[in-house]
Design a protein around this motif. Structure first.
Motif: not given
Length: 158
Positions: A74-95
């Protein structure tokens, strides 16, 4: 590339749990349910990096490298590694801003994929440790089980 599409994840998890973490057997029905939901939500599986973070991106041209953990998934699985907890919501939204579709469905797919990404990370660690001659270094010996234990975390908390 290894097959880590959502439909394959329950079998992969079952085999890893059988060999490495039998104490996590109770999680296998949840993994199957989440994988089925993720498969239905889409988008379709593709080549995914599975270790995408700023240390694996060349500054010139912003090209990812080190595809050693890549799989078809799944193309979203890469989010597992790159997300920093303090930025998870913003990183998800940007992706997710680059994907078409209902934002709620995309967010649910992202949460499920990041959660199930613990399985693909466990597989990557198992492959890496299998290539080490002799006993793995102590700081890495528990990596496979550690990743699998993250399946106990609630979905949406990566």
């Amino acid at each position: 590339m290894p097959d880590a599409r959502p439909r394959a994840l329950p079998g992969i998890a079952a085999e890893l749990v059988r060999r490495r973490a039998p104490h996590l057997r109770d999680l296998l029905p949840l993994v199957a349910d989440e994988a089925a939901e993720l498969d239905e939500l889409g988008p379709a599986p593709t080549a995914q990096h599975d270790d995408l973070h700023d240390g694996n991106v060349l500054a010139a041209g912003l090209r990812p490298f080190d595809w050693g953990d890549a799989c078809v998934g799944h193309p979203f699985t890469s989010l597992r590694v790159g997300l920093r907890p303090e930025r998870a919501a913003a990183d998800h939204a940007a992706y997710l801003a680059g994907w078409a579709g209902d934002p709620r469905r995309l967010r649910r797919a992202a949460d499920l994929a990041a959660h199930l990404g613990a399985i693909t990370r466990a597989v990557s660690w198992e492959r890496a440790l299998a290539s080490v001659p002799g006993t793995p270094p102590p700081e890495f010996a528990g990596a496979v089980v550690s990743w699998l234990e993250r399946l106990r975390d609630p979905v949406g908390r990566v």
